[in-house]
Design a protein around this motif. Structure first.
Motif, PDB file in Angstrom:
ATOM      1  N   ALA A 109      -4.912  -5.789   6.556  1.00 47.75           N
ATOM      2  CA  ALA A 109      -5.658  -4.696   5.656  1.00 47.75           C
ATOM      3  C   ALA A 109      -6.738  -4.162   6.328  1.00 47.75           C
ATOM      4  O   ALA A 109      -7.045  -2.944   6.486  1.00 47.75           O
ATOM      5  CB  ALA A 109      -6.052  -5.199   4.340  1.00 47.75           C
TER       6      ALA A 109
ATOM      7  N   PRO B  22      -5.035  -1.691  -0.320  1.00 48.44           N
ATOM      8  CA  PRO B  22      -3.943  -2.785  -0.341  1.00 48.44           C
ATOM      9  C   PRO B  22      -3.940  -3.558  -1.254  1.00 48.44           C
ATOM     10  O   PRO B  22      -5.073  -4.020  -1.620  1.00 48.44           O
ATOM     11  CB  PRO B  22      -3.668  -2.866   1.005  1.00 48.44           C
ATOM     12  CG  PRO B  22      -5.333  -2.716   1.524  1.00 48.44           C
ATOM     13  CD  PRO B  22      -5.930  -1.693   0.807  1.00 48.44           C
TER      14      PRO B  22
ATOM     15  N   VAL C 293      -9.266  -5.632  -0.524  1.00 54.35           N
ATOM     16  CA  VAL C 293      -8.081  -6.261  -0.849  1.00 54.35           C
ATOM     17  C   VAL C 293      -7.980  -6.414  -2.238  1.00 54.35           C
ATOM     18  O   VAL C 293      -8.614  -6.950  -2.613  1.00 54.35           O
ATOM     19  CB  VAL C 293      -7.583  -7.178   0.140  1.00 54.35           C
ATOM     20  CG1 VAL C 293      -6.043  -7.581  -0.028  1.00 54.35           C
ATOM     21  CG2 VAL C 293      -7.650  -6.635   1.625  1.00 54.35           C
TER      22      VAL C 293
ATOM     23  N   ARG D  31       0.879  -1.194   0.037  1.00 49.58           N
ATOM     24  CA  ARG D  31      -0.004  -0.002  -0.028  1.00 49.58           C
ATOM     25  C   ARG D  31       0.886   1.025  -0.158  1.00 49.58           C
ATOM     26  O   ARG D  31       1.176   1.634   1.099  1.00 49.58           O
ATOM     27  CB  ARG D  31      -0.913   0.046   1.285  1.00 49.58           C
ATOM     28  CG  ARG D  31      -1.953   0.962   1.157  1.00 49.58           C
ATOM     29  CD  ARG D  31      -2.915   0.870   2.405  1.00 49.58           C
ATOM     30  NE  ARG D  31      -4.168   1.234   1.956  1.00 49.58           N
ATOM     31  CZ  ARG D  31      -5.470   1.315   2.969  1.00 49.58           C
ATOM     32  NH1 ARG D  31      -5.177   0.739   4.161  1.00 49.58           N
ATOM     33  NH2 ARG D  31      -6.637   1.709   2.401  1.00 49.58           N
TER      34      ARG D  31
END
Length: 166
Positions: free
Chosen positions: A108, A80, A116, A73
Motif C-alpha cells: 500500500a 486500500p 490502510v 483497492r
C-alpha cells in the motif's frame, strides 16, 4: 515456526486461492460475509479475477498454506483495505498474521497510500489485539453489527518504515 514465506498469488494460483478461501469459510463461517456453499460454486474465471487485487499467501516450503490476506483497492482514490485475512489454526501465534499485514502495508505504501483500512469482528479478541499491536486504531465506518473499522497510517516508528529506513 520456520520454513515459510509470503508471496503474491498470480492468476495461475487460482486453485490455491480457492482452497484457502473455502478453508477460511469453513473455519470461521460468520467472519467473511459469504458462505462456503456460495463460493464453492464460483467458476475458475471468478477465482482468477480475484487475483487481480494483491492476494498475499503465507505458505511453507512444501506448499502448505498457512494464511492469506488481500489488499483491496477498487478505485485509486480509495484507501486500500486489508480484507479476507486468515491464519490457519495450526499456524496461529507464529508470526503469520504480522507478516501478512506487513506485506499488505508495504504494498500500500509503495503504491502511494497514506492509510490502510480493515474491518475486524469484535467477537475475535485475538484479531483485535493483533491489529492493535500492529498499529491499527479504531475509526468510524463499520456497517455491520459486531464489526469495527480500523486504520493504520505509516509513521517514522512503524514496522514498515523501520524496515525501509534501518
Amino acid at each position: 515456526m520456520s520454513g515459510w514465506s509470503v508471496r503474491v498469488l498470480t492468476r495461475e494460483d487460482w486453485a490455491v486461492l480457492r482452497a484457502v478461501r473455502l478453508a477460511m469459510l469453513l473455519d470461521a463461517p460468520g467472519a467473511y460475509g459469504s458462505s462456503y456453499a456460495r463460493e464453492a460454486a464460483f467458476t475458475e474465471e471468478i477465482w482468477q479475477e480475484r487475483t487481480e487485487q494483491p492476494v498475499f499467501l503465507a505458505d511453507r516450503a512444501d506448499g502448505l498454506p498457512l494464511g492469506v490476506a488481500t489488499l483491496l483497492r477498487l478505485d485509486p482514490k480509495d484507501d486500500p483495505e486489508i480484507v479476507a485475512m486468515w491464519v490457519a489454526g495450526h499456524a496461529r501465534g507464529g508470526g503469520i498474521a504480522d507478516a501478512l499485514v506487513d506485506a499488505c502495508r508495504e504494498r500500500a505504501v509503495a503504491d502511494g497510500a497514506d492509510r490502510v483500512r480493515m474491518h475486524v469482528m469484535l467477537d475475535n479478541p485475538r484479531a483485535v489485539a493483533c491489529y492493535t499491536r500492529l498499529g491499527f486504531d479504531f475509526d468510524e465506518g463499520a456497517e455491520v453489527d459486531g464489526c469495527a473499522s480500523m486504520q493504520w497510517r505509516p509513521s517514522a516508528d512503524s514496522a514498515t518504515m523501520r524496515a525501509e529506513n534501518p
